[in-house]
Scaffold this active site. Sequence first.
Site, mmCIF file in Angstrom:
data_model
loop_
_atom_site.group_PDB
_atom_site.id
_atom_site.type_symbol
_atom_site.label_atom_id
_atom_site.label_comp_id
_atom_site.label_asym_id
_atom_site.label_seq_id
_atom_site.Cartn_x
_atom_site.Cartn_y
_atom_site.Cartn_z
ATOM 1 N N SER A 98 3.137 -0.082 -5.774
ATOM 2 C CA SER A 98 1.844 0.548 -5.506
ATOM 3 C C SER A 98 1.194 1.151 -6.736
ATOM 4 O O SER A 98 -0.011 1.421 -6.719
ATOM 5 C CB SER A 98 2.009 1.639 -4.435
ATOM 6 O OG SER A 98 2.864 2.669 -4.895
ATOM 7 N N HIS A 140 3.304 -2.064 0.844
ATOM 8 C CA HIS A 140 2.028 -2.560 0.315
ATOM 9 C C HIS A 140 1.944 -4.084 0.263
ATOM 10 O O HIS A 140 0.933 -4.612 -0.199
ATOM 11 C CB HIS A 140 1.785 -1.999 -1.092
ATOM 12 C CG HIS A 140 1.498 -0.533 -1.111
ATOM 13 N ND1 HIS A 140 0.226 -0.024 -1.027
ATOM 14 C CD2 HIS A 140 2.338 0.530 -1.191
ATOM 15 C CE1 HIS A 140 0.278 1.297 -1.062
ATOM 16 N NE2 HIS A 140 1.549 1.661 -1.156
ATOM 17 N N LYS A 161 -1.088 1.064 6.571
ATOM 18 C CA LYS A 161 -1.903 0.225 5.691
ATOM 19 C C LYS A 161 -2.434 -0.977 6.477
ATOM 20 O O LYS A 161 -3.428 -0.857 7.180
ATOM 21 C CB LYS A 161 -1.082 -0.150 4.465
ATOM 22 C CG LYS A 161 -0.623 1.122 3.723
ATOM 23 C CD LYS A 161 0.410 0.869 2.678
ATOM 24 C CE LYS A 161 0.838 2.169 2.008
ATOM 25 N NZ LYS A 161 1.615 3.072 2.910
#
Length: 451
Positions: free
Chosen positions: A226, A254, A286
């Site tokens: 990230s 991610h 996310k």
Amino acid sequence: MGADDRAKLMDSLKANRRSARGRTASSSARPQAAPKRKVYDFKELPQVKQLQMHRAAADMMGIENPFFRPHDGLAAGTSFINGNNYDNFASYNYLGLNGHPKVNEAAKAHVDKFGTSVSASRIVAGERPFHAELEAALARIHGVESAIVMVSGHATNVTTIGHLVHKGDLVLTDSFVHNSIAEGVRLSGATRMNFPHDDLDALEKMLADQRHKFDKVLVVVEGLYSMDGDFPDLKRVVKLKQAYDAWLMVDEAHSIGVLGKTGKGIAEHFGIDPTEVEIWMGTLSKTFSSCGGYIAGSKVLCDYLKVSAPGFVFSVGLSAALAGAAIASAELLEQEPERVGKLQKNGALFLKLAKEAGLNTGPSAGYAVVPVIVGDSASAATLSNRLLAKGINALPIIFPAVPEKSARIRFFITSEHTEEQIRRAVETTASELDAMRADGTAVDRLIKAAR
């Protein structure tokens, strides 16, 4: 002053000194206990004093605090801050599913039926049908047998690692892994060794030198880092862990929804059988536009964690709204893979333009995360504020999250960004950075401010 007055003053001073010596002697003979405080003042903590010094230096340089600005409404490709609309590059809404009508409807429907809390840990009385439904969807996306959902992504790593390895075990981690992984290892009591970021030769040497000294060995990497936006050669990592009889954990916080042709993560990207990885970890905040974390893997592993992992057993179950939103997001990920394609196209464009503009993007692969490395923390914060003044919201990452000389602005790219937004963000960042550098370094600016 006359002679008599001076003499009287000297006699008075001598008398006072004798009295003070007497009081000191008396005090030393009978030590007085310090008065008890009603409450501790945390201003006395060295860490707090250091933070206040940093804030004072920033104030002297005129650097407004770029953090904790409230967003009024949905944060997507744009966001409202203090009544103004900004191009937003600071949110994890990678596939634009946060705020999607189907996601909102699912969350509302789950609240209508189950309320806002399951009111207990799942092992006691908090189990609801939507928990199993969400876990089945996550297992399907990852291509493994089972999954277990928890209420916090950070806590998922802490409790899983802290529970599965112990003193006498070894955990080998990429030096750039998330804080939650480091905290999990610390809690476990296992030995932790870092290998330099993405240096798989160093990992291999560590395995060769250390494997025989420990009972269990766990290797932990991330699917997409990230801070830098790059990812490991997972094929080689799998071969290494197999050669040395180690476990492998991949944190896909991610990378799920971002990597792979249909967004199924780094295993799909490399064409790897996901069952060859012991532990897949991910978050719901996310791609899945919710909140929480999960572990995906074998049924045996997930069943064991459900009855023994402290962060699951002793924590309330995921609420209905969060589960409903995540289930709907998972369905949209599978039904609309074109969102993944748009995201990947946008990320590649941002990276290409940034490199052409001479910006330092580090090792970013140009998927969802592209850093612009500035240097010192003060410069990163200043650049973030200058971008905001130009209508672009992108936040700085500063020491200690990254080394002081690699502070950066971190751009999160989504499927919802337009080409115009991306071009404007890169052009503005390059021009503002050039203007800043013409004004000198952060030290130069501090000296000017102090004058």
